[in-house]
Every structure is written in structure tokens, then in C-alpha cells.
Design a protein around this motif. Structure first.
Motif, PDB file in Angstrom:
ATOM      1  N   ILE A 152      70.278  12.312   8.173  1.00  0.00           N
ATOM      2  CA  ILE A 152      69.199  13.271   8.423  1.00  0.00           C
ATOM      3  C   ILE A 152      68.548  12.843   9.732  1.00  0.00           C
ATOM      4  O   ILE A 152      68.258  11.659   9.925  1.00  0.00           O
TER       5      ILE A 152
ATOM      6  N   HIS B 132      77.589   7.712  22.319  1.00  0.00           N
ATOM      7  CA  HIS B 132      77.941   7.013  21.080  1.00  0.00           C
ATOM      8  C   HIS B 132      79.448   7.038  20.849  1.00  0.00           C
ATOM      9  O   HIS B 132      79.909   7.174  19.717  1.00  0.00           O
TER      10      HIS B 132
ATOM     11  N   GLN C  74      68.243   7.810  26.031  1.00  0.00           N
ATOM     12  CA  GLN C  74      67.841   7.493  24.663  1.00  0.00           C
ATOM     13  C   GLN C  74      66.325   7.652  24.616  1.00  0.00           C
ATOM     14  O   GLN C  74      65.594   6.782  25.059  1.00  0.00           O
TER      15      GLN C  74
ATOM     16  N   ARG D 174      68.633  -9.986  14.118  1.00  0.00           N
ATOM     17  CA  ARG D 174      68.416 -11.181  14.945  1.00  0.00           C
ATOM     18  C   ARG D 174      67.006 -11.234  15.524  1.00  0.00           C
ATOM     19  O   ARG D 174      66.602 -12.238  16.058  1.00  0.00           O
ATOM     20  N   ARG D 175      66.280 -10.103  15.488  1.00  0.00           N
ATOM     21  CA  ARG D 175      64.914 -10.185  16.028  1.00  0.00           C
ATOM     22  C   ARG D 175      63.870  -9.404  15.238  1.00  0.00           C
ATOM     23  O   ARG D 175      62.717  -9.299  15.658  1.00  0.00           O
TER      24      ARG D 175
ATOM     25  N   SER E 128      68.389  -6.097  25.730  1.00  0.00           N
ATOM     26  CA  SER E 128      69.419  -5.750  24.766  1.00  0.00           C
ATOM     27  C   SER E 128      70.237  -4.617  25.365  1.00  0.00           C
ATOM     28  O   SER E 128      69.694  -3.771  26.088  1.00  0.00           O
TER      29      SER E 128
ATOM     30  N   ASP F  82      80.677 -12.867  18.597  1.00  0.00           N
ATOM     31  CA  ASP F  82      79.406 -13.504  18.244  1.00  0.00           C
ATOM     32  C   ASP F  82      79.394 -14.002  16.796  1.00  0.00           C
ATOM     33  O   ASP F  82      78.390 -14.548  16.331  1.00  0.00           O
TER      34      ASP F  82
ATOM     35  N   HIS G 276      63.405   0.294  21.011  1.00  0.00           N
ATOM     36  CA  HIS G 276      63.703   1.660  20.594  1.00  0.00           C
ATOM     37  C   HIS G 276      63.222   1.812  19.148  1.00  0.00           C
ATOM     38  O   HIS G 276      63.465   0.933  18.322  1.00  0.00           O
TER      39      HIS G 276
ATOM     40  N   ASN H  21      68.682   2.371  13.720  1.00  0.00           N
ATOM     41  CA  ASN H  21      68.560   3.438  12.723  1.00  0.00           C
ATOM     42  C   ASN H  21      69.803   3.552  11.846  1.00  0.00           C
ATOM     43  O   ASN H  21      69.698   3.907  10.669  1.00  0.00           O
ATOM     44  N   SER H  22      70.985   3.220  12.398  1.00  0.00           N
ATOM     45  CA  SER H  22      72.191   3.244  11.549  1.00  0.00           C
ATOM     46  C   SER H  22      72.093   2.155  10.486  1.00  0.00           C
ATOM     47  O   SER H  22      72.330   2.405   9.297  1.00  0.00           O
TER      48      SER H  22
ATOM     49  N   ILE I  41      69.623  -3.824  12.895  1.00  0.00           N
ATOM     50  CA  ILE I  41      68.509  -3.079  12.308  1.00  0.00           C
ATOM     51  C   ILE I  41      68.073  -1.932  13.219  1.00  0.00           C
ATOM     52  O   ILE I  41      66.897  -1.695  13.452  1.00  0.00           O
TER      53      ILE I  41
ATOM     54  N   ASN J 237      66.020  12.055  12.769  1.00  0.00           N
ATOM     55  CA  ASN J 237      64.670  11.494  12.640  1.00  0.00           C
ATOM     56  C   ASN J 237      63.665  12.095  13.622  1.00  0.00           C
ATOM     57  O   ASN J 237      62.586  11.550  13.822  1.00  0.00           O
TER      58      ASN J 237
HETATM   59  P1  NAP Z   1      71.343   0.550  17.972  1.00  0.00           P
HETATM   60  O1  NAP Z   1      70.106   1.332  18.012  1.00  0.00           O
HETATM   61  O2  NAP Z   1      71.941   0.141  19.265  1.00  0.00           O
HETATM   62  O3  NAP Z   1      71.066  -0.746  17.071  1.00  0.00           O
HETATM   63  C1  NAP Z   1      72.005  -1.788  17.051  1.00  0.00           C
HETATM   64  C2  NAP Z   1      71.474  -2.947  16.241  1.00  0.00           C
HETATM   65  O4  NAP Z   1      72.486  -3.942  16.203  1.00  0.00           O
HETATM   66  C3  NAP Z   1      70.235  -3.607  16.853  1.00  0.00           C
HETATM   67  O5  NAP Z   1      69.426  -4.076  15.817  1.00  0.00           O
HETATM   68  C4  NAP Z   1      70.838  -4.762  17.633  1.00  0.00           C
HETATM   69  O6  NAP Z   1      69.952  -5.847  17.795  1.00  0.00           O
HETATM   70  C5  NAP Z   1      71.964  -5.178  16.695  1.00  0.00           C
HETATM   71  N1  NAP Z   1      73.014  -5.908  17.401  1.00  0.00           N
HETATM   72  C6  NAP Z   1      73.771  -5.479  18.440  1.00  0.00           C
HETATM   73  N2  NAP Z   1      74.626  -6.449  18.814  1.00  0.00           N
HETATM   74  C7  NAP Z   1      74.399  -7.503  18.001  1.00  0.00           C
HETATM   75  C8  NAP Z   1      74.945  -8.814  17.888  1.00  0.00           C
HETATM   76  N3  NAP Z   1      75.908  -9.232  18.715  1.00  0.00           N
HETATM   77  N4  NAP Z   1      74.474  -9.636  16.935  1.00  0.00           N
HETATM   78  C9  NAP Z   1      73.482  -9.239  16.093  1.00  0.00           C
HETATM   79  N5  NAP Z   1      72.909  -8.012  16.158  1.00  0.00           N
HETATM   80  C10 NAP Z   1      73.370  -7.155  17.093  1.00  0.00           C
HETATM   81  O7  NAP Z   1      72.513   1.333  17.175  1.00  0.00           O
HETATM   82  P2  NAP Z   1      72.412   2.421  16.015  1.00  0.00           P
HETATM   83  O8  NAP Z   1      71.498   1.989  14.960  1.00  0.00           O
HETATM   84  O9  NAP Z   1      73.808   2.740  15.669  1.00  0.00           O
HETATM   85  O10 NAP Z   1      71.746   3.691  16.713  1.00  0.00           O
HETATM   86  C11 NAP Z   1      72.380   4.355  17.814  1.00  0.00           C
HETATM   87  C12 NAP Z   1      71.561   5.590  18.190  1.00  0.00           C
HETATM   88  O11 NAP Z   1      71.672   6.572  17.179  1.00  0.00           O
HETATM   89  C13 NAP Z   1      70.077   5.323  18.362  1.00  0.00           C
HETATM   90  O12 NAP Z   1      69.593   6.157  19.367  1.00  0.00           O
HETATM   91  C14 NAP Z   1      69.502   5.737  17.043  1.00  0.00           C
HETATM   92  O13 NAP Z   1      68.147   6.120  17.119  1.00  0.00           O
HETATM   93  C15 NAP Z   1      70.398   6.911  16.695  1.00  0.00           C
HETATM   94  N6  NAP Z   1      70.474   7.098  15.229  1.00  0.00           N
HETATM   95  C16 NAP Z   1      69.716   8.079  14.669  1.00  0.00           C
HETATM   96  C17 NAP Z   1      69.756   8.280  13.298  1.00  0.00           C
HETATM   97  C18 NAP Z   1      68.937   9.389  12.693  1.00  0.00           C
HETATM   98  O14 NAP Z   1      68.447  10.253  13.414  1.00  0.00           O
HETATM   99  N7  NAP Z   1      68.762   9.389  11.385  1.00  0.00           N
HETATM  100  C19 NAP Z   1      70.554   7.465  12.490  1.00  0.00           C
HETATM  101  C20 NAP Z   1      71.322   6.482  13.090  1.00  0.00           C
HETATM  102  C21 NAP Z   1      71.271   6.299  14.466  1.00  0.00           C
HETATM  103  P3  NAP Z   1      69.073  -6.063  19.125  1.00  0.00           P
HETATM  104  O15 NAP Z   1      67.957  -5.067  19.050  1.00  0.00           O
HETATM  105  O16 NAP Z   1      68.652  -7.447  18.983  1.00  0.00           O
HETATM  106  O17 NAP Z   1      69.977  -5.802  20.289  1.00  0.00           O
END
Ligand code: NAP
Length: 559
Positions: free
Chosen positions: A59, A151, A373, A216-217, A423, A160, A281, A195-196, A193, A61
Motif C-alpha cells: 500500500i 528500483h 526520492q 545498522r543505525r 548511505s 558485508d 529518508h 519501507n520494504s 529498516i 505511503n
Molecule cells: P531503502 O530505503 O534503500 O532501505 C534499505 C535499508 O537497508 C536501509 O535501512 C539501509 O540502511 C539498509 N542497508 C543497505 N545496505 C545495507 C548493508 N550492507 N548492511 C546493513 N543494512 C543495509 O530500500 P527500500 O526499503 O527497499 O525502499 C526503496 C524505496 O521504495 C524507498 O523510496 C521507499 O520509500 C519505497 N518504498 C515504499 C513503500 C510504500 O510506499 N509502502 C514500500 C517499500 C518501499 P542504511 O540506512 O544504514 O543505509
């Protein structure tokens, strides 16, 4: 002369580009590698490689009034936060209404886009495509709009995570997660952590034996449901945005964080990050605290290593018998069909003027749309970019000197680096209102609030105090839409409409949205005075308390 424009991708940005090309009298041809529109938002159990993919339950956001295209409101009866299938319904309506499909060539993959040999003179591009039957064709275009999203490539940072090769369970990237069914009664670790990660952890926690959410943070957690149950993203107005830029960053973060901590204490729930709320973000999840409180999700630090079926975390704790690890570690972007001399990406970073235009081109005839973004919704921003770009193609928007273009790019890079934690997910961040205004000013469609307040006070007040819905950018200038004023004045009706599922005795028959947002803005103003005027400080109450008090009186807008 009519200009032919290649639009690459028929997702939310591609559709807006086709529409804007038509509006500007250009001739778009859209190449879409799959067999349908919608891009990321079209759920597919088995997506093609290199195509973005979502899980079944996603859904969005951002709320419907904030995410719609500026001249095509989302139907009043649609819910405020839509499931992906309803988003697809909306895209289909949009494509149907503006007859966009006739410009799309489905199952056609773009292989290469290169400047023509006479580019310095013509500004044209050779576009090589592969059709559904495997035939290759080459076409010449006057301009190109790249709309492939960001994406496409899952970020799978296995290096890592030592010992992952010894892991006995199953692991995959969040892109490959579709439904929770298979994981009933299992023990799961979700890494990341964003949104996915939040969505998937919550969904799995309803069926799994235990979910561990590793970060991690840490993160601040926002929710969709704002004060009095209205969509949170509709509580921000032009006025609050102005104040956001006036108030000191730390103070502003403090106010918002204290509000978030009142919903649940981030420290107590082990989510507390070291960074401030506006350094990352936003993560939006209404259910996460509930799942943590009920113990079905346990928040853990980063994973140190894998050992067989055990996962060792950085604090030394070990969880054994893990069946599944989901890497919700984000995505990277790239443009494999473009030569690196045109556009190169390194470390998930690229250099684009206004996040669209490669600066080195002799002719501004290629743009990337939707490579942003936002803190806010992406669709209206892509649409605004498309309006900007099509007018640049036609020579109606003049570009500054190369020196000023490079300065603008550098300034934005510096501001992003200063504000956001380091990041790879923070390389294309924009704030919705400032960025929309920046482009709108150049196109000539930014509303003049002062003049509106004098000429049409009802509308002017809605624009200043109300949510910055995309219709605001259709009130004047090129692409003006006759329905824009009415769309703004009825936006709260469309918020309320899907909630009218049972008749209740209204205490007040008509609430104005201004009554909701005026006090909020007044409290923000008070906060600014409080902070800026040291002599006044002792006379004024704590702004967080003021906000809280006022929120308690906020009515649900319009019945
Ligand atoms: P993201 O926003 O890039 O989050 C990735 C997460 O993985 C972050 O917490 C990041 O931590 C962590 N991470 C990345 N590399 C890592 C590593 N080597 N070791 C440990 N942690 C690591 O990805 P996403 O959640 O897939 O979202 C992608 C986009 O889609 C975003 O714009 C999001 O808002 C959107 N989205 C929207 C919805 C919705 O509308 N419902 C749902 C899902 C996604 P750090 O912060 O420390 O880098």
C-alpha cells in the motif's frame, strides 16, 4: 517542426511524459519492455529480470490527494492510501482518459541510445530497439526521456555478511518477496529498516513464529495516519514549509521527534537512531510498534555473521534455527543503454541538472525523469519534470550558462551530503514543495499566493494553509487546467468520501480544512517566534506542548 520524442518506460513517469509531450505538441513514442503500463506498481508474481517488482500487499505511503497527477484527481471514493491494484486502476484511467496507449509500443526493449553523428548540429539520437519478435530496429528521435525508475537492480550486499555461504536456510532480496504464506511458523530475519524492510517484517510477523528486524543505525518511524486521522502528508502546507526553512534544524527535529516519541518511545523500542529525523529518508509504518509490543518482531542490531543456520548480531547475541533471511537492503540504479559519455553512474550517484539533464550535452535533448526520492509523492514530481523538460526541448525554457548549471548541481550535492546520513540510499533526495516550486517557477506555473489572497481569498487561504496538492500547479501559466480551483476547494471532500461507510450523527455538519490547518500553522509560527526571540521565550509555552494542545482540538475536515 514537430519533434519526435522517445519515452523509455510506461510506468508512472513514462505516462506523465507521454501526456506532457502531447500537451506541448510533440510526438511521443513510448517503448515499454513488458506487455502493460504501470512499471513498478504492476504486481507480478514472476517479474522479468531487471524490472522493479513489489510484494502483493504493498500500500503506497503517500495519500491520494498528494500523489495524483495535477489535472486528474483520483476518484473520490478511492481510499486515501491505495493498494497497488488501485494505483494500477488509476493509471489505467489516466491512460484511457488522455488516450496515451496509442503512443506505446509494448514488449519493445531499448538496447541503445546514442547521440547521432551530427549531434552537435541536430541534437538528435539514434535509438535501437528489440521488438517482441526479436527483430531489431533503429529510429531517429529529436529528444529522449528516460523513465525507467530507480528500483531496477536489487542491492544485495552479501560481501558485508561473512558466512552467508554457510547459511542453511533460504535468503533472497525483498524484490523477490511476494507473500508470507510459505513462512508460517518459521523464524525469519529481515535486514534493513527502509519501507520494504518495515512492511515485510510486519506482514511476516503475522504468520511467522518470530521475526527479527535487523538495522545498522535504527530509524524514526512515521505513520500514515496523522492528527485526527487525516493523512499525515496532508498536514504540511506552504506555510509550514516556509517555517521549516526558518526554524533551526535541531529545534525542528526536536519538535517532530518528541511528537514521534509520544506515539511510542523509540529508545524503549530499541529503534532510536543516532541521527535526527530529517537526516534520513522517512520510514512510514503504522503497524511496526504494535508488532514490537506484541513481541512478534524483535529489533536487533546489524548482522555480524552467519554460521550454519544461526545468525550472530553485532551485540554478540545469536539467534539459532533461522529459516529465512530477507535482504531489504534497497536498490541501485543504472542506464545500461546509455554510453557513459552521456551519463555515468558510480556509487549510486550521478550528476544531473535539476536531477534530469546531463550537463555535458551540447543540446539539452535527453532527460531522466523520476530519478528522485522525494519526501512526498513521486508522480506529481515526475509530471512537473516532464512539463519542464518538454518546454526545454522546444526551446521555451532557456537554460543558464554551463557554469551556473554546474554550480547548481554542486550546491544540491553539497546540501544533500550535509543533511543526510551517508548511505547509498540518499543520493537523489528532494523535498516536495521546494523542488516543485523550483521547477514551477521556471515553467511559469508557480501560484502567486499573495495575488491569490487578494483576488480569490478562499483559494489563496487554501493554498497557503492547506496541503500543497498538485492542482496548485495548474492554476496559471502553460498547461493551466480549468478544474484546478475546484479540485483544490474539494480536496477534503475526497479525503472524507471513502470513509463514509456508515452514517453517524455529525456534531458539526461542515468543517473547513482551514480550521484544521490554521491552528497548526499558528502553532508553528509561535514556535518560530519562540525560538528566534530570546526575550519572548520566557513568556511563551513550550511549542511542542502548544502543538499538542492544538492537535487535540483538530476536527476531521468536511462531512
Ligand atoms: P531503502 O530505503 O534503500 O532501505 C534499505 C535499508 O537497508 C536501509 O535501512 C539501509 O540502511 C539498509 N542497508 C543497505 N545496505 C545495507 C548493508 N550492507 N548492511 C546493513 N543494512 C543495509 O530500500 P527500500 O526499503 O527497499 O525502499 C526503496 C524505496 O521504495 C524507498 O523510496 C521507499 O520509500 C519505497 N518504498 C515504499 C513503500 C510504500 O510506499 N509502502 C514500500 C517499500 C518501499 P542504511 O540506512 O544504514 O543505509
Amino acid at each position: 517542426m514537430v519533434k519526435r520524442v522517445a519515452v523509455i518506460g510506461a510506468g508512472s513517469s513514462g505516462l506523465a511524459c507521454i501526456k506532457c509531450c502531447v500537451d506541448e505538441g510533440l510526438e511521443p513514442v513510448c517503448f515499454e519492455s513488458s506487455d502493460d503500463i504501470g512499471g513498478l506498481w504492476r504486481f507480478k508474481e514472476n517479474p522479468e529480470p531487471d524490472r522493479a517488482s513489489i510484494y502483493h500487499s504493498v500500500i503506497i505511503n503517500t495519500s491520494k490527494e498528494m500523489m495524483c497527477y495535477s489535472d486528474f484527481p483520483i476518484p473520490a471514493d478511492f481510499p486515501n492510501f491505495m493498494h497497488n491494484s488501485l494505483i494500477m486502476d488509476y493509471f489505467r484511467m489516466y491512460a484511457e482518459h488522455f488516450q496515451l496507449r496509442r503512443f506505446i509500443r509494448f514488449q519493445t526493449k531499448v538496447l541503445q541510445v546514442t547521440p547521432r553523428p551530427d549531434f552537435s548540429h541536430s541534437g538528435q539520437w539514434d535509438v535501437e530497439i528489440e521488438c517482441a519478435d526479436g527483430q531489431r530496429e533503429k529510429h531517429v528521435f529529436d529528444a529522449v526521456m528516460v523513465c525507467i525508475g530507480h528500483h531496477c537492480y536489487p542491492n544485495m550486499p552479501l560481501k558485508d555478511f561473512p558466512g552467508i555461504d554457510t547459511f542453511k536456510g533460504k535468503y533472497f532480496h525483498s524484490r523477490d518477496y511476494k507473500t508470507p504464506d510459505e513462512w508460517r511458523g518459521k523464524r525469519v530475519v529481515v535486514i534493513g529498516i527502509g519501507n520494504s524492510g518495515g512492511d515485510i517484517a510486519v506482514e511476516l510477523s503475522r504468520v511467522a513464529k518470530q521475526v527479527f528486524l535487523s538495522t545498522r543505525r535504527g530509524s524514526w518511524i512515521l505513520n500514515r495516519v496523522g492528527p485526527n486521522g487525516i493523512p499525515l502528508d496532508m498536514t504540511f502546507s506552504r506555510l509550514t514549509d516556509m517555517l521549516r526553512h526558518t526554524l533551526p534544524f535541531d529545534f525542528l527535529c526536536g519538535v517532530v521527534e518528541s511528537q514521534l516519541n509520544k506515539r511510542f518511545n523509540h529508545e524503549l523500542y530499541r529503534l532510536q537512531p543516532e541521527h535526527r529525523i530529517f537526516n534520513q529518508h522517512p520510514m512510514v509504518n503504522d503497524d511496526l510498534p504494535n508488532r514490537i509490543l506484541s513481541g512478534t518482531i524483535a529489533v536487533k542490531p546489524n548482522v555480524q555473521k552467519f554460521q550454519g543456520s544461526s545468525v550472530v548480531f553485532e551485540d554478540g547475541t545469536v539467534e539459532a534455527d533461522i529459516d529465512l533471511v530477507v535482504f531489504a537492503t534497497g536498490y541501485t540504479f543504472g542506464f545500461p543503454f546509455l554510453p557513459s559519455s552521456v551519463l555515468s553512474v558510480s556509487g549510486n550517484k550521478t550528476s544531473l541538472y535539476k536531477y534530469m539533464l546531463p550537463p555535458g550535452l551540447e543540446h539539452p535533448s535527453l532527460v531522466v525523469i523520476g530519478l528522485i526520492q522525494p519526501l512526498g509523492a513521486i508522480m506529481p514530481i515526475s509530471e512537473m519534470q516532464a512539463r519542464w523538460a518538454t518546454r526545454v526541448f522546444k526551446g521555451l525554457n532557456k537554460l543558464p550558462s554551463m557554469n551556473d548549471i554546474l554550480k547548481d548541481i554542486k550546491a544540491k550535492e553539497n546540501a544533500m551530503a550535509k543533511r543526510y546520513v551517508l548511505s547509498q540510499r540518499h543520493t537523489i533526495q528532494v523535498d516536495y514543495i521546494p523542488y516543485m516550486d523550483e521547477l514551477a517557477r521556471q515553467i511559469g506555473v508557480r501560484p502567486n499566493v499573495l495575488s491569490l489572497l487578494l483576488r480569490d481569498p478562499k483559494l489563496g487561504l487554501s493554498i497557503l494553509f492547506g496541503p500543497c496538492t498538485p492542482y496548485q500547479f495548474r492554476l496559471c501559466g502553460p498547461g493551466q487546467w480549468k478544474g484546478a480551483r475546484q479540485a483544490i476547494l474539494t480536496q477534503w471532500d475526497r479525503v472524507a468520501q471513502p470513509l463514509k461507510t456508515r452514517s453517524v450523527k455529525d456534531k458539526e455538519s461542515s468543517h473547513s480544512h482551514l480550521r484544521l490547518l490554521l491552528p497548526l500553522s499558528a502553532a508553528a509560527l509561535l514556535s518560530a517566534v519562540y525560538y528566534r526571540g530570546a526575550s519572548l521565550a520566557s513568556l511563551l509555552p513550550d511549542p511542542a506542548v502548544v502543538l499538542d494542545r492544538i492537535r487535540a482540538y483538530l476536527p476531521l475536515p468536511t462531512q
